[in-house]
Design a protein around this motif. Sequence first.
Motif, PDB file in Angstrom:
ATOM      1  N   UNK A   7      47.581  35.394  51.596  1.00 26.37           N
ATOM      2  CA  UNK A   7      47.875  34.209  50.300  1.00 26.37           C
ATOM      3  C   UNK A   7      47.186  34.667  49.211  1.00 26.37           C
ATOM      4  N   UNK A   8      47.695  34.214  48.140  1.00 26.48           N
ATOM      5  CA  UNK A   8      47.011  34.403  46.836  1.00 26.48           C
ATOM      6  C   UNK A   8      46.577  33.188  46.342  1.00 26.48           C
ATOM      7  N   UNK A   9      44.893  33.320  46.311  1.00 25.32           N
ATOM      8  CA  UNK A   9      43.898  32.225  46.029  1.00 25.32           C
ATOM      9  C   UNK A   9      43.594  32.124  44.486  1.00 25.32           C
ATOM     10  N   UNK A  10      43.856  31.225  43.579  1.00 29.02           N
ATOM     11  CA  UNK A  10      43.424  31.107  42.310  1.00 29.02           C
ATOM     12  C   UNK A  10      42.163  30.232  42.257  1.00 29.02           C
ATOM     13  N   UNK A  11      40.901  30.657  41.817  1.00 31.23           N
ATOM     14  CA  UNK A  11      39.795  30.079  41.733  1.00 31.23           C
ATOM     15  C   UNK A  11      39.089  29.906  40.192  1.00 31.23           C
ATOM     16  N   UNK A  12      38.340  28.944  40.095  1.00 34.46           N
ATOM     17  CA  UNK A  12      37.436  29.109  38.897  1.00 34.46           C
ATOM     18  C   UNK A  12      35.809  29.235  39.605  1.00 34.46           C
ATOM     19  N   UNK A  13      35.087  29.847  39.020  1.00 34.23           N
ATOM     20  CA  UNK A  13      33.799  29.994  39.718  1.00 34.23           C
ATOM     21  C   UNK A  13      32.741  30.126  38.632  1.00 34.23           C
ATOM     22  N   UNK A  19      17.071  30.564  40.183  1.00 29.07           N
ATOM     23  CA  UNK A  19      16.379  29.643  39.443  1.00 29.07           C
ATOM     24  C   UNK A  19      17.303  28.725  38.783  1.00 29.07           C
ATOM     25  N   UNK A  20      18.468  28.687  38.909  1.00 25.78           N
ATOM     26  CA  UNK A  20      19.677  27.881  38.478  1.00 25.78           C
ATOM     27  C   UNK A  20      20.164  28.273  37.072  1.00 25.78           C
ATOM     28  N   UNK A  21      19.667  29.352  36.543  1.00 22.13           N
ATOM     29  CA  UNK A  21      20.083  29.976  35.347  1.00 22.13           C
ATOM     30  C   UNK A  21      21.663  30.623  35.584  1.00 22.13           C
ATOM     31  N   UNK A  22      22.563  30.213  34.680  1.00 27.09           N
ATOM     32  CA  UNK A  22      24.067  30.760  34.732  1.00 27.09           C
ATOM     33  C   UNK A  22      24.073  32.453  34.332  1.00 27.09           C
ATOM     34  N   UNK A  23      24.464  32.898  35.353  1.00 29.58           N
ATOM     35  CA  UNK A  23      24.871  34.340  35.081  1.00 29.58           C
ATOM     36  C   UNK A  23      26.122  34.648  34.699  1.00 29.58           C
ATOM     37  N   UNK A  24      27.321  33.724  35.244  1.00 31.76           N
ATOM     38  CA  UNK A  24      28.599  34.175  34.936  1.00 31.76           C
ATOM     39  C   UNK A  24      29.388  33.010  35.292  1.00 31.76           C
ATOM     40  N   UNK A  25      30.651  33.031  34.575  1.00 33.36           N
ATOM     41  CA  UNK A  25      31.489  31.776  34.557  1.00 33.36           C
ATOM     42  C   UNK A  25      32.772  32.266  34.319  1.00 33.36           C
ATOM     43  N   UNK A  26      33.774  32.000  35.098  1.00 34.95           N
ATOM     44  CA  UNK A  26      35.222  32.378  34.865  1.00 34.95           C
ATOM     45  C   UNK A  26      35.777  31.636  33.618  1.00 34.95           C
ATOM     46  N   UNK A  27      35.981  32.321  32.464  1.00 40.21           N
ATOM     47  CA  UNK A  27      36.668  31.895  31.466  1.00 40.21           C
ATOM     48  C   UNK A  27      38.015  31.347  31.570  1.00 40.21           C
ATOM     49  N   UNK A  28      38.658  31.700  32.648  1.00 40.70           N
ATOM     50  CA  UNK A  28      40.064  31.008  32.934  1.00 40.70           C
ATOM     51  C   UNK A  28      40.131  31.229  34.375  1.00 40.70           C
ATOM     52  N   UNK A  29      41.127  30.865  35.243  1.00 35.78           N
ATOM     53  CA  UNK A  29      41.231  30.931  36.756  1.00 35.78           C
ATOM     54  C   UNK A  29      41.500  32.318  36.862  1.00 35.78           C
ATOM     55  N   UNK A  30      40.937  32.974  38.259  1.00 34.56           N
ATOM     56  CA  UNK A  30      41.102  34.250  38.779  1.00 34.56           C
ATOM     57  C   UNK A  30      41.852  34.187  39.934  1.00 34.56           C
ATOM     58  N   UNK A  31      42.861  35.046  40.186  1.00 40.32           N
ATOM     59  CA  UNK A  31      43.311  35.267  41.535  1.00 40.32           C
ATOM     60  C   UNK A  31      42.957  36.342  42.252  1.00 40.32           C
ATOM     61  N   UNK A  32      43.063  36.243  43.794  1.00 42.17           N
ATOM     62  CA  UNK A  32      42.893  37.258  44.556  1.00 42.17           C
ATOM     63  C   UNK A  32      43.842  37.251  45.811  1.00 42.17           C
ATOM     64  N   UNK A  33      43.933  38.335  46.433  1.00 48.47           N
ATOM     65  CA  UNK A  33      44.950  38.393  47.624  1.00 48.47           C
ATOM     66  C   UNK A  33      43.876  38.171  48.741  1.00 48.47           C
ATOM     67  N   UNK A 132      29.588  29.411  43.291  1.00 48.69           N
ATOM     68  CA  UNK A 132      30.366  28.275  43.448  1.00 48.69           C
ATOM     69  C   UNK A 132      31.827  28.186  42.981  1.00 48.69           C
ATOM     70  N   UNK A 133      32.736  27.951  43.645  1.00 49.76           N
ATOM     71  CA  UNK A 133      34.173  27.919  43.115  1.00 49.76           C
ATOM     72  C   UNK A 133      34.870  26.769  43.510  1.00 49.76           C
ATOM     73  N   UNK A 134      35.930  26.356  42.781  1.00 50.93           N
ATOM     74  CA  UNK A 134      36.794  25.528  42.998  1.00 50.93           C
ATOM     75  C   UNK A 134      38.416  26.103  43.295  1.00 50.93           C
ATOM     76  N   UNK A 135      39.025  25.774  44.302  1.00 49.52           N
ATOM     77  CA  UNK A 135      40.223  26.387  44.518  1.00 49.52           C
ATOM     78  C   UNK A 135      41.242  25.628  43.684  1.00 49.52           C
ATOM     79  N   UNK A 136      41.884  26.394  42.632  1.00 49.93           N
ATOM     80  CA  UNK A 136      43.128  25.907  41.643  1.00 49.93           C
ATOM     81  C   UNK A 136      44.094  25.790  42.459  1.00 49.93           C
ATOM     82  N   UNK A 137      44.710  26.833  43.258  1.00 51.01           N
ATOM     83  CA  UNK A 137      46.049  27.059  43.474  1.00 51.01           C
ATOM     84  C   UNK A 137      46.019  27.987  44.876  1.00 51.01           C
ATOM     85  N   UNK A 138      46.987  27.858  45.934  1.00 54.22           N
ATOM     86  CA  UNK A 138      47.294  28.763  46.932  1.00 54.22           C
ATOM     87  C   UNK A 138      48.784  28.932  47.049  1.00 54.22           C
ATOM     88  N   UNK A 139      49.219  30.213  47.333  1.00 56.79           N
ATOM     89  CA  UNK A 139      50.400  30.590  47.353  1.00 56.79           C
ATOM     90  C   UNK A 139      50.647  31.534  48.290  1.00 56.79           C
TER      91      UNK A 139
END
Length: 160
Positions: A7-13, A19-33, A132-139
């Motif tokens: 399945x192709x999974x689209x997430x934001x992360x 120490x709870x310092x933000x290192x990286x954040x997705x600017x837009x959703x990313x998809x992976x197989x 941390x991530x949220x699933x935006x889409x699965x296909x």
Amino acid sequence: MNIGKDTVVTITYIVKDVDDKLLEESDEPVSYLHGGYDNIFPLVEQALEGKAAGDSVALKLQPADAFGEFEEDLVRLEPRESFPADIEVGMQFVGSPVDGSEELLYTVTDVAEDKVVVDGNHPYAGQAVYFQCVVADVRAATADEVAHRHAHGAHGHHHH
């Protein structure tokens, strides 16, 4: 549809340090197989198995499960004359390790009068992180995506 093999999974992360310092954040959703294609950290893939759009996952990942352990031998001292005149800390380039193995992305970490320090470690190597991530889409993946071993399209890999 639930997340499973091929399945192709689209997430934001977001990725934070311990120490709870933000290192990286997705600017837009990313998809992976999904399904063991090494397109995302294996522990994240395991946690996402069976989830659906709208679900979220939060994990603490040790260095070996995320960006790797810090490897001292990937830090090199190079002659200043090997670099352009405008070289500065933070610049990155692709180069071969001393042992001639696969090329790495090196980051300039220090510039002195006659030497430049470059580091082939990932900037977060050696750190435990919270992912941390949220699933935006699965296909369902297409046959091409499975053959190429990665997602194609808007948030995935673009070919040719």
